[in-house]
Design an enzyme around this catalytic site. Structure first.
Site, PDB file in Angstrom:
ATOM      1  N   ALA A  23       0.910  -1.167   0.033  1.00 35.54           N
ATOM      2  CA  ALA A  23      -0.019   0.198  -0.254  1.00 35.54           C
ATOM      3  C   ALA A  23       0.470   0.719  -0.084  1.00 35.54           C
ATOM      4  CB  ALA A  23      -0.853   0.234   1.037  1.00 35.54           C
ATOM      5  N   SER A 146      -6.088 -10.341 -12.071  1.00 35.69           N
ATOM      6  CA  SER A 146      -5.300  -9.858 -14.061  1.00 35.69           C
ATOM      7  C   SER A 146      -6.164 -10.652 -14.921  1.00 35.69           C
ATOM      8  CB  SER A 146      -3.930  -9.214 -13.555  1.00 35.69           C
ATOM      9  OG  SER A 146      -3.720  -9.502 -14.608  1.00 35.69           O
ATOM     10  N   TYR A 172       3.311 -15.160 -14.631  1.00 35.04           N
ATOM     11  CA  TYR A 172       2.517 -14.040 -13.970  1.00 35.04           C
ATOM     12  C   TYR A 172       1.183 -14.723 -13.892  1.00 35.04           C
ATOM     13  CZ  TYR A 172       0.222  -9.041 -13.836  1.00 35.04           C
ATOM     14  OH  TYR A 172      -0.501  -8.684 -13.271  1.00 35.04           O
TER      15      TYR A 172
END
Length: 307
Positions: A23, A146, A172
């Site tokens: 974050a 994603s 990924y």
């Protein structure tokens, strides 16, 4: 549900505790900022504490920093112990941190870096904190995936750590597919308890430093396309925030940008690949993840094997 869900739709968050991994920058920073500005007590769970402290100075509200390195199970266990000691309840656990298209590397525990960071690290953290969420009605685990979960993506159970050969894009894709399979299996196990739900989100094409490891062959197209077709980190964080805070959200939903290609736009429910819904593979991945991390979820009863 509104087709133009914005930051202004985030309900009041006073009295709620939110932990956001990764974050200190990009999507995670914007997620933490908006939650804090709505009144949540927000913990920035970050690898670089100094950068985390710099991020807190840019956020208005109740914000603290927790050291967390998702590439180390020792760090994850230490962070979870600190968070459990500090917070007797957790309302939101937002599994946001991630790496993308990295060269072949391994974590401190020998996991392929993208799988280890994006999936196994968050699997372990969630398991270690879950008993702080389960007593809290309306609590949520939100995991950021994603559109890459569709690209050359499969769970390579025969070579999960890519030891025989390595593809940045394939690794990924595997890690982001794992994020969704984890969410769906977690939701199935949470459902009988009725207090906590698991949801997922993706940011579309957002202009963040996550793109820094894009392979050279793709770097030039991405450099041109992202500013033209992509969206800001503020907009990219909205699917996560909707999955985390919209009262109409139900467990197992997946949120992304609302345009036709899910590249940009206001967040809405979106679909994921058929592979992500393979319950046999979900349960196998769960078992393998427990074995690799040493973290189990004793409060959750596995649901029957699909026929």
């Amino acid at each position: 549900m509104s087709d133009t869900w914005t930051e202004q739709h985030i309900p009041d968050q006073h009295g709620r505790v939110a932990i956001v991994t990764g974050a200190n920058t990009g999507l995670g920073f914007e997620t933490a900022r908006m939650l804090a500005e709505r009144g949540a007590a927000v913990v920035l769970a970050v690898r670089d504490v100094e950068k985390g402290e710099q991020a807190t100075a840019r956020i208005t509200g109740d914000v603290t920093v927790q050291a967390l390195d998702l590439t180390s199970l020792d760090s994850i266990r230490s962070a979870a112990a600190d968070l459990r000691a500090t917070h007797h309840r957790i309302d939101l656990l937002i599994n946001n941190a991630g790496v993308m298209y990295t060269p072949r590397q391994t974590t401190a525990d020998g996991f392929e870096l993208q799988l280890g960071t994006n999936h196994l690290g968050h699997f372990a953290l969630t398991g270690l904190l879950l008993d702080r969420l389960l007593p809290v009605p309306g609590s949520r685990v939100v995991t950021v995936s994603s559109t890459g979960h569709r690209i050359r993506a499969a769970i390579h159970f025969d070579d999960l750590q890519w030891e025989r050969s390595y593809s940045r894009v394939g690794a990924y894709g595997q890690s982001k597919l794992a994020n969704l399979m984890f969410t769906y299996e977690l939701q199935r196990r949470l459902a009988p308890l009725g207090t906590t739900i698991a949801t997922a989100a993706h940011p579309g094409l957002s202009r963040t430093d996550l793109l820094r490891n894009t392979p050279a062959v793709l770097r030039t197209p991405v450099t041109w396309i992202a500013p033209l077709l992509g969206q800001t980190a503020e907009m990219g964080a909205l699917p996560t925030l909707r999955a985390a805070t919209d009262p109409a959200v139900v467990g197992g939903q997946y949120y992304g940008p609302g345009d036709r290609r899910e590249v940009k736009g206001h967040p809405k429910p979106v679909s994921s690949s058929p592979d992500s819904h393979d319950q046999v593979a979900q349960q196998r991945l769960w078992t393998v993840s427990e074995e690799l991390t040493g973290v189990t979820y004793p409060a959750l009863t596995p649901q029957p094997e699909p026929s």
